[in-house]
Design an enzyme around this catalytic site. Structure first.
Site, PDB file in Angstrom:
ATOM      1  CB  VAL A   1      -1.097  -0.150   1.005  1.00  0.00           C
ATOM      2  CG1 VAL A   1      -1.654   1.434   1.407  1.00  0.00           C
ATOM      3  CG2 VAL A   1      -2.039  -1.052   1.096  1.00  0.00           C
TER       4      VAL A   1
ATOM      5  NE  ARG B   1      -7.722 -12.114  13.732  1.00  0.00           N
ATOM      6  CZ  ARG B   1      -8.890 -11.968  14.030  1.00  0.00           C
ATOM      7  NH1 ARG B   1      -9.829 -11.294  13.520  1.00  0.00           N
ATOM      8  NH2 ARG B   1      -9.436 -13.060  15.036  1.00  0.00           N
TER       9      ARG B   1
ATOM     10  CG  ASN C   1      -1.325  -3.336  13.914  1.00  0.00           C
ATOM     11  OD1 ASN C   1       0.178  -3.705  13.608  1.00  0.00           O
ATOM     12  ND2 ASN C   1      -2.228  -3.832  13.193  1.00  0.00           N
TER      13      ASN C   1
ATOM     14  CB  THR D   1      -2.222   1.100  10.907  1.00  0.00           C
ATOM     15  OG1 THR D   1      -1.079   1.759  10.345  1.00  0.00           O
ATOM     16  CG2 THR D   1      -1.831  -0.363  11.767  1.00  0.00           C
TER      17      THR D   1
ATOM     18  CG  HIS E   1     -12.319  -0.217   6.977  1.00  0.00           C
ATOM     19  ND1 HIS E   1     -12.924  -0.211   5.464  1.00  0.00           N
ATOM     20  CD2 HIS E   1     -11.170  -0.921   6.712  1.00  0.00           C
ATOM     21  CE1 HIS E   1     -12.155  -1.107   4.856  1.00  0.00           C
ATOM     22  NE2 HIS E   1     -11.120  -1.303   5.471  1.00  0.00           N
TER      23      HIS E   1
END
EC number: 1.1.1.37
Length: 335
Positions: A15, A97, A110, A134, A190
């Site tokens: 990304v 994950r 994280n 993230t 999300h």
């Protein structure tokens, strides 16, 4: 002539590197990339420096006058000094994950990463606007906001722009029309509880619900909710082209002060929080983006069915935020 902005991208994986290359190809800003080294038994590689060099040569080949540099950093936070002068910081760094990993394990891992990065942003780029990518993004945006202690207009998460793009893609395929003529928002967390706003979605001004029967709309909504998983099942890895494009959409609005209305994960409180039934954490809502960051939170109308979906989505995010709060509290008590 205005000075070109500088965007720092922390995490130059799939990304992050695509965010950097899109910014450069659009000539939106200069770019600084930060990432960890890659170690083997024989050698320590610095892929972020190699990617930056490759992009410099890409710019030369395309006659684009922009600058890009790559910097190798450590997990402990060494090497972030070149963040200084960055106008926008994008955080894509984080663990995916893995099998056998609980959601709490992922959160804890994280949060540790975000904690180090937030400290360095505060130190070297205290005036920057921060975009968090993230996962889980709504919670990590909240964690970053709390740790940075920046004004809330300068911290946001990328989620709804990507979810809305997926929603528009599937509508476009079903109706065989250009995505340009589709106006559709996805808000909320999300994840599986995201909220596509059918009641205000339209194609060329025609309400979406007048163009597609309910059962087809439900299939499109379901596919949107699991759009990321569909790509993982096909590629064996997470999406990166569309997430990168969604991030750059946000960056473009910030850099060009274009006042775009885009769904972003932002900290809600006060009047906007009261309207949305959220006080004191981050979740995705439509906002106006300009040079000052989040310039306005848009109060979008919802029908009762959407309100109920929204409440479920908010509750899901809130539960994870509470877990994150526990991890943050435990971490601060150990210091």
């Amino acid at each position: 002539m205005r000075m070109k902005k500088t965007v720092a991208v922390i995490g130059a994986g799939n990304v992050g590197e695509h965010v950097a290359s899109l910014i450069l190809l659009k000539n939106l800003a200069n770019v600084k990339m930060f990432d960890l080294p890659r170690k083997t038994e024989e050698k320590v590689f610095e892929p972020v420096k190699g990617k930056a060099l490759d992009m410099k040569q890409m710019l030369a080949a395309m006659d684009i006058d922009a600058r890009v540099e790559g910097y190798t950093v450590t997990p402990e936070g060494e090497g972030y000094e070149p963040l200084e002068g960055s106008d926008i910081v994008v955080i894509t760094a984080g663990f995916p994950r893995r099998p056998g990993m609980s959601r709490e394990d992922l959160l804890e891992a994280n949060i540790r990463i975000i904690s180090v990065i937030a400290d360095r942003i505060k130190r070297y780029a205290p005036d920057a606007i921060v975009i968090v990518v993230t996962n889980p993004v709504d919670v990590m945006t909240y964690v970053a906001y709390k740790l940075l202690n920046f004004p809330k207009n300068r911290v946001m998460g990328m989620a709804g722009v990507l979810d809305s793009a997926r929603f528009k893609t599937f509508i476009s395929e079903e109706l065989m029309v250009s995505p340009k003529d589709i106006h559709a928002y996805v808000i909320g967390g999300h994840g599986d509880e995201m909220v596509p706003l059918i009641s205000i979605s339209n194609v060329g001004g025609i309400p979406l619900k007048d163009l597609l029967p309910k059962e087809k709309l439900e299939k499109i909504i379901e596919r949107t909710r699991f759009g990321g998983g569909e790509i993982v099942n096909l590629m064996g890895t997470s999406a990166y082209y569309a997430p990168a494009a969604a991030i750059v959409d946000m960056i473009e609005a910030l850099v060009q002060n274009s006042k775009r209305i885009l769904p972003c994960s932002v900290y809600l409180d006060g009047e906007a929080g009261e309207y949305y039934g959220v006080q004191g954490f981050c979740v995705g809502v439509p906002v106006k983006l300009g040079s000052n960051g989040v310039e306005e939170i848009i109060k979008v109308p919802m029908i009762e069915e959407e309100r109920e979906m929204w409440r479920r989505s908010v509750e899901s995010v809130k539960k994870t935020v509470e877990v994150a709060e526990g991890i943050l509290s435990a971490g601060s008590s150990r210091q």
